[in-house]
Design an enzyme around this catalytic site. Structure first.
Site, short mmCIF file in Angstrom:
data_model
loop_
_atom_site.label_atom_id
_atom_site.label_comp_id
_atom_site.label_asym_id
_atom_site.label_seq_id
_atom_site.Cartn_x
_atom_site.Cartn_y
_atom_site.Cartn_z
N GLU A 196 0.81 -1.22 0.00
CA GLU A 196 0.00 0.00 0.00
C GLU A 196 0.85 1.27 0.00
O GLU A 196 0.58 2.23 0.74
CB GLU A 196 -0.98 -0.02 1.18
CG GLU A 196 -1.99 -1.16 1.06
CD GLU A 196 -2.94 -1.29 2.25
OE1 GLU A 196 -2.83 -0.47 3.19
OE2 GLU A 196 -3.77 -2.22 2.24
N GLU A 221 -4.98 -8.43 -1.36
CA GLU A 221 -5.48 -8.35 0.01
C GLU A 221 -6.89 -7.79 -0.02
O GLU A 221 -7.15 -6.77 -0.66
CB GLU A 221 -4.56 -7.45 0.85
CG GLU A 221 -4.96 -7.35 2.32
CD GLU A 221 -4.05 -6.40 3.09
OE1 GLU A 221 -2.81 -6.55 3.01
OE2 GLU A 221 -4.58 -5.48 3.77
#
Length: 539
Positions: free
Chosen positions: A196, A315
């Site tokens: 991220e 994810e």
């Protein structure tokens, strides 16, 4: 006794019109060609790094589930992984970009994570000791897991703004770690750089230009270290939230055949403390609109800027910040989870990684007891029944009945997933093969022979072998034990629970004559396998 079917019921059957009682509907499976394809090992689950004092909304649901702390000797843990045969496991998460590998010459001290609110993600740097890595690989090897490992992409960088980090990636620690891994003979299916760090950022970001250069360096490291290996692992990136411009630039800078799989994260249900989580899960329009655009745009970005790469959901936990308490670990979450798997598959997503295998409120396994939560069984049903070939379906049923069809896993025929989001409507379903369902409705009620002959032509879901009246289908009906937020899932009315020896229970279907229609209860989920369905796309 002769077979009698009132004409008005039969007409309702054909048009998907509700007679008194349940709603009748016909689902047509287009069996000639696949519309998409997943990987054989589509189902994936994650192991994260969070310590026990990771808390959200005054709830600390992680316990000792983080990679450094997890009880790897717990017998249920190994059995839960082994039940999949070969389960993909991604080791990664927010703190991966703060992990120092305790091998080689280190530029930073290697100490356990410590809670420090002013630090990125609220914790200091952490350490992966090689003794722990050895223990973890022993388990992963024994259970047949297929491993993706997320590398620290912030190593050597410095903060340049509120969330921006600058400078090139210092690959020295990762290089030593990968060398150690190869020297020990540990098999890693894929290496992923960063978690991220793309834009839009959660806590830290790196520019797409720099990230692309870093991927080139990682590719060179992999080539060098694996030059004498029989197989070479895949390279994944960036494990972030999708932005078309950022992802396109990453692929352009890194160039052909560097990034093998483009990974993105999804948390489309919102924050874990949102009181409307269940409402969103049961809203078919929300489920469709909240992610289909992302899947479509990512597919187009890869097609234009990186056709050598595939798309992975790296994810996804539904609700972010550890998931929804008393939601993510209950039956109701399976409506969202299975619908996500079905939707992602239609857009050529090769792998879908669930956050988490264990840890947080969204773990497939209970954090303390390791007992499977309902979504564990949902994942296992998908893994065992749904093959990689994705088929198109036509349905005139209510939007609350979500329908997905795949070639069956490792055998002939197809499997259909039916998700009924309605709390009032039950359905009576016929599944048809489009290759034998090209007649107009008026032709189906046959005028040149017996009524029964016309009916057989109508219900010939098995293809052209409508005379095979002994064919059976397999039905797996999933319901909650009493209420939607139950942590117990029922299979055909019986609770799914570990055996007395702690083994995963057998998942046995009921066998039903194909001439009958499929009964779908309100707020239920069903996998229906048709072993004799003639689907050229699945040959």
């Amino acid at each position: 006794m002769g077979f009698v079917l009132p004409l008005f019921v039969f007409v309702a059957y054909l048009y998907g019109v509700s007679a008194q009682g349940p709603t009748y509907a016909t689902i047509i499976v287009k069996s000639a060609a696949k519309i998409a394809e997943t990987d054989d090992q589509f189902i994936c689950a994650t192991l994260d790094w969070w310590p026990s004092d990771k808390c959200n909304y005054h709830d600390c649901p992680w316990g000792k589930s983080g990679v450094p702390y997890l009880d790897l000797s717990h017998p249920t843990f190994a059995k839960a992984i082994q039940a999949f045969g070969h389960l993909r496991i991604r080791i990664g998460g927010s703190l991966q970009d703060k992990v120092v590998y305790n091998v080689g010459a280190l530029k930073y001290p290697c100490h356990p994570f410590k809670k420090m609110d002013k630090w990125l993600f609220g914790f200091t740097k952490g350490c992966l000791y090689m003794s722990r890595w050895d223990e973890l690989n022993l388990l992963l090897s024994k259970t047949g897991a297929i491993v993706t490992f997320g590398l620290n992409a912030l190593y050597g960088r410095h903060k340049t703004g509120k969330v921006a980090w600058g400078g090139a990636w210092d690959s020295s620690n990762a290089r030593e770690f990968i060398k150690y891994t190869v020297s020990k003979g540990y098999h890693i299916d894929s290496w992923e750089l960063g978690n991220e760090l793309s834009e839009p950022a959660v806590g830290a970001s790196v520019s797409a230009e720099q990230y692309g250069k870093d991927m080139i360096e990682l590719n060179a490291i992999i080539k060098e270290i694996y030059k004498n290996s029989h197989s070479r692992p895949l390279i994944l990136a960036p494990g972030g939230f999708f932005s078309a411009s950022w992802y396109a630039k990453l692929l352009e800078i890194s160039g052909p055949n560097v990034v093998n799989a483009v990974t993105h994260h999804l948390y489309n249900l919102g924050p874990g403390n949102d009181p409307h989580l269940v409402d969103r899960i049961l809203d078919p329009h929300y489920l469709s609109q909240s992610t289909s655009d992302t899947f479509q745009k990512l597919q187009q970005t890869i097609k234009v800027h990186g056709p050598w790469a595939s798309a992975w959901v790296g994810e996804s936990g539904g609700a972010y910040n550890s998931g929804g308490r008393h939601v993510s670990n209950t039956f109701v979450d399976s409506f969202w989870y299975l619908d996500q798997l079905g939707m992602a598959s239609k857009y050529n997503t090769k792998v879908y990684c669930r956050q988490t295998l264990i840890g947080g409120n969204y773990g497939l396994l209970n954090t303390t007891t390791f007992t499977p939560n309902p979504d564990y069984y949902s994942a296992l049903f998908w893994h065992r029944l749904m093959g990689k070939g994705v088929l198109s379906v036509d349905s005139k049923a209510s939007a609350h009945l979500r329908v997905y069809a795949h070639c069956s896993k490792s055998r002939a025929g197809i499997t259909v997933l039916l998700i009924n989001l309605s709390n009032q409507t039950s359905f009576k379903i016929l599944v048809q093969n489009d290759m034998s369902f090209n007649l107009k409705v008026e032709d189906r009620i046959h005028t040149g022979g017996s009524f029964m002959h016309g009916l057989k032509k109508t219900v010939s879901w098995v293809g052209r072998k409508a005379s095979d009246v002994t064919a059976l289908r397999e039905e797996y009906h999933l319901t909650p034990d009493g209420h939607l937020r139950s942590q117990t899932m029922l299979l055909n009315g019986k609770p799914l629970k570990l055996t007395e020896t702690g083994d995963i229970p057998t998942l046995d279907p009921v066998l039903v004559d194909v001439r009958s229609h499929i009964s779908i209860a309100p707020l239920s989920i069903s996998f229906i396998a048709f072993p004799k369905f003639e689907a050229p796309a699945c040959l």
